[in-house]
Design an enzyme around this catalytic site. Structure first.
Site, mmCIF file in Angstrom:
data_model
loop_
_atom_site.group_PDB
_atom_site.id
_atom_site.type_symbol
_atom_site.label_atom_id
_atom_site.label_comp_id
_atom_site.label_asym_id
_atom_site.label_seq_id
_atom_site.Cartn_x
_atom_site.Cartn_y
_atom_site.Cartn_z
ATOM 1 N N SER A 267 0.818 -1.210 0.000
ATOM 2 C CA SER A 267 0.000 0.000 0.000
ATOM 3 C C SER A 267 0.854 1.263 0.000
ATOM 4 C CB SER A 267 -0.900 -0.008 1.240
ATOM 5 O OG SER A 267 -1.538 1.242 1.422
ATOM 6 N N TYR B 186 -2.436 5.921 -5.087
ATOM 7 C CA TYR B 186 -3.493 6.805 -5.571
ATOM 8 C C TYR B 186 -2.820 7.886 -6.413
ATOM 9 C CZ TYR B 186 -5.897 4.516 -1.697
ATOM 10 O OH TYR B 186 -6.412 3.577 -0.837
ATOM 11 N N LYS C 96 -7.526 -1.295 -9.423
ATOM 12 C CA LYS C 96 -8.193 -1.908 -8.271
ATOM 13 C C LYS C 96 -9.396 -1.054 -7.869
ATOM 14 C CE LYS C 96 -7.386 -3.395 -3.492
ATOM 15 N NZ LYS C 96 -8.425 -2.552 -2.844
#
Length: 359
Positions: free
Chosen positions: A107, A131, A226
């Site tokens: 992550s 992101y 995702k």
């Protein structure tokens, strides 16, 4: 740990070992958390159809993901803040994935750096999740740094332009250890403590499909989206050249009352066809769940919360035991269902309860 024989056992034990903030962060969902529950419950609505008198004396759990072999179609979802459960954190998760021969997705909100994870588990296949930053040069720097550390694919999460409405956080603001950092959130290792909420402030809330084309030009690594939850978005993704899709609703943490991922998986698999690989996460707690997901067209499954629970129980050893339980349960399910290898798990291997009378 010997008395913990299934993922549910690890959940009960792991949750009991966590402090309030960590426990609420890990278990919470958006609004009433109905999707969190349905992600798990949906697997019980699917039934396995065992076939008899087939040679299952040897089973092969290996498959090919993005052109490379894995020992098992099971990986670690990109769950952040893993060091709030145990000091091993993401390094422990990577070691667990390495041990079973799966894939580790790190992550952007990891509390271990790309370099630390690579050193801890040099032989595990590693993907980096992120992101989109408002400043694209930051995103490019993150991707380049991950690739330099041996990460082989980009996982762009598209269902989190804003943080979901998690009531538990509004009632009791989350408190995390001050020493934790997010060393992958900027091109260079973080030099200060960062709040997860401040990080969201620098994310691009106006990102569109244009970003997919930009990412394809920014790196030669395979690109995985995702958070896809509809066939229309899946079609758009493959038209733009993505290499794979992870069907995901963020573990029910973003928007409540959206469909369970296993329920929408078949429609997305049909829409994508052979143009890209399709994976799924959300609600997987048993080897039978993995079997069902593969039967409905997923090439691979990923687990998030179970890894948190394994870490909470005993760090890397606990996370490894969780993945080994899922591996062994899948292996036994295949044997009892009359299936000797992954490619032989097909849609005819399962059915839904409402379809029983039609068989």
């Amino acid at each position: 740990m010997e008395s913990l024989v299934c993922v549910d056992d690890f959940e009960k034990e792991g949750v009991n070992r966590l402090g309030r903030s960590a426990r609420e962060f890990l278990t919470s969902g958006a609004d009433d958390a109905l999707t969190v529950k349905d992600n798990v419950d949906a697997y019980s609505r699917i039934l396995i159809r065992p076939r008899m008198l087939r040679d299952v004396s040897k089973r092969d759990l290996s498959t090919t993901i993005l052109g490379k072999k894995v020992k098992i179609p099971l990986g670690v979802s990109p769950t952040g803040l893993q060091r709030i459960t145990h000091p091993d954190g993401e390094c422990g998760s990577a070691k667990a994935a390495e041990k079973v021969g799966g894939i580790m997705v790190l992550s952007i909100f990891a509390t271990s750096s790309y370099e630390e994870v690579a050193a801890a588990a040099p032989n595990v296949r590693r993907w980096c999740q992120f992101y989109m930053h408002k400043d694209r040069s930051i995103t490019k720097g993150i991707i380049d740094r991950a690739e330099k550390a041996g990460f082989e694919a980009m996982v762009f999460t598209v269902d989190c332009q804003y943080v979901g409405n998690r009531r538990v956080s509004a009632r009791n603001p989350l408190q995390f250890p001050r020493h934790l950092q997010f060393p992958n959130a900027t091109p260079d290792a973080a030099k200060e403590e960062l709040s997860i909420f401040r990080l969201h402030d620098i994310m691009d809330h106006g990102v569109t499909w244009e970003a997919v084309s930009w990412l394809k030009s920014a790196s030669k690594m395979p690109l995985i989206l995702k958070g896809i939850q509809t066939a229309d978005d899946a079609i758009r993704a493959v038209e733009l050249g993505v290499d794979a899709i992870i069907v995901s609703n963020h573990g029910g943490r973003q928007i409540d009352t959206c469909p369970a991922t296993i329920d929408i998986l078949p429609s997305i698999v049909r829409a994508v066809g052979e143009r890209a690989e399709v994976y799924v996460d959300g609600g997987i707690r048993r080897g039978t769940d993995i079997f069902k997901a593969l039967a409905l067209g997923a090439k691979m499954v990923f687990v998030g919360r179970p890894i948190w629970y394994g870490l909470a129980v005993d760090g890397a050893k606990g996370a490894t035991k969780v993945l080994e339980i899922l591996r062994d349960e899948l292996d036994m399910t295949m044997a009892l269902a009359g299936v000797a290898d992954i490619k032989s798990i097909t849609s005819s291997s399962v059915c839904r309860k409402e379809d029983l009378s039609k068989l």
